[in-house]
Write an enzyme that holds these catalytic residues in place. Structure first.
Site, PDB file in Angstrom:
ATOM      1  N   GLU A 125      -8.203   7.894   9.465  1.00 12.48           N
ATOM      2  CA  GLU A 125      -7.689   7.428   8.187  1.00 12.48           C
ATOM      3  C   GLU A 125      -8.802   6.914   7.290  1.00 12.48           C
ATOM      4  O   GLU A 125      -9.913   6.637   7.753  1.00 12.48           O
ATOM      5  CB  GLU A 125      -6.656   6.318   8.393  1.00 12.48           C
ATOM      6  CG  GLU A 125      -7.232   5.086   9.066  1.00 12.48           C
ATOM      7  CD  GLU A 125      -6.183   4.048   9.427  1.00 12.48           C
ATOM      8  OE1 GLU A 125      -5.015   4.191   9.036  1.00 12.48           O
ATOM      9  OE2 GLU A 125      -6.547   3.074  10.110  1.00 12.48           O
ATOM     10  N   HIS A 143       0.838  -1.198   0.000  1.00 12.63           N
ATOM     11  CA  HIS A 143       0.000   0.000   0.000  1.00 12.63           C
ATOM     12  C   HIS A 143       0.873   1.248   0.000  1.00 12.63           C
ATOM     13  O   HIS A 143       2.074   1.169   0.206  1.00 12.63           O
ATOM     14  CB  HIS A 143      -0.942   0.010   1.211  1.00 12.63           C
ATOM     15  CG  HIS A 143      -0.229   0.132   2.517  1.00 12.63           C
ATOM     16  ND1 HIS A 143       0.361  -0.939   3.144  1.00 12.63           N
ATOM     17  CD2 HIS A 143       0.002   1.205   3.312  1.00 12.63           C
ATOM     18  CE1 HIS A 143       0.929  -0.532   4.275  1.00 12.63           C
ATOM     19  NE2 HIS A 143       0.730   0.771   4.396  1.00 12.63           N
TER      20      HIS A 143
END
Length: 139
Positions: free
Chosen positions: A44, A7
Site C-alpha cells: 500500500e 481516509h
C-alpha cells in the site's frame, strides 16, 4: 460523534500507475509506501491530496464501472488545466452530464481500475441556491 472523513482507500492493480495518476492529476504528495513490508492486507501507499488522506492498496480492479465516484473541488479558472492533465495520462474522460447554469462544471474520468473521479467547480451552497431558484420559477 463523527469528526470528519478519515481516509479513502482504492484497490488498484498497479501501485506505480496509480501513483502517477494521483500525483499528475491531483498534485498528491506520497507520505508512505509499504514497499516490501506488509502490515496490511497487501502492499500500500498513502498520499495527501490537500489535507485528505488517500490510501491505495494492491489488488484486483473493480469488475465493472458505475457512477459511484469521489468528487474533488477545483477552481473554475483551472478547469482546462485539469482536463489537460487527465488527457495527458490517457485516462478515460467521460462527457459531462447535462447541468443547468449555476451548478458548476465537471470533469469525469475513470482510472485503470474502474474508479470514477470527478473534478468539480461548484459547491453545495451554489447547487442548493440553484435548485431553490428553479423551484421558485416552477411555482
Amino acid at each position: 460523534m463523527i469528526e470528519g472523513l478519515s481516509h479513502m482507500t482504492f484497490i488498484v492493480r498497479d501501485l506505480e500507475r496509480m501513483t502517477r495518476i494521483l500525483e499528475g492529476v491531483f498534485d498528491a504528495r506520497e507520505v508512505y509506501a509499504s514497499d516490501t513490508e506488509q502490515f496490511s492486507l497487501s502492499r500500500e501507499k498513502f498520499f495527501l491530496i490537500g489535507d485528505i488522506w488517500v490510501a491505495i492498496m494492491q489488488g484486483e480492479k473493480l469488475a465493472e464501472r458505475s457512477y459511484n465516484h469521489i468528487a474533488f473541488k477545483i477552481d473554475d479558472a483551472d478547469f482546462d488545466r485539469y482536463a489537460e492533465r487527465v488527457g495527458k495520462l490517457g485516462l478515460d474522460m467521460r462527457p459531462p452530464r447535462p447541468r443547468v447554469e449555476g451548478e458548476g462544471r465537471s470533469i469525469y474520468f475513470y482510472d485503470d481500475d474502474n474508479h470514477m473521479f470527478e473534478l468539480h467547480t461548484g459547491t453545495l451552497t451554489e447547487r442548493l441556491a440553484r435548485k431553490a431558484k428553479g423551484l421558485e420559477a416552477a411555482q
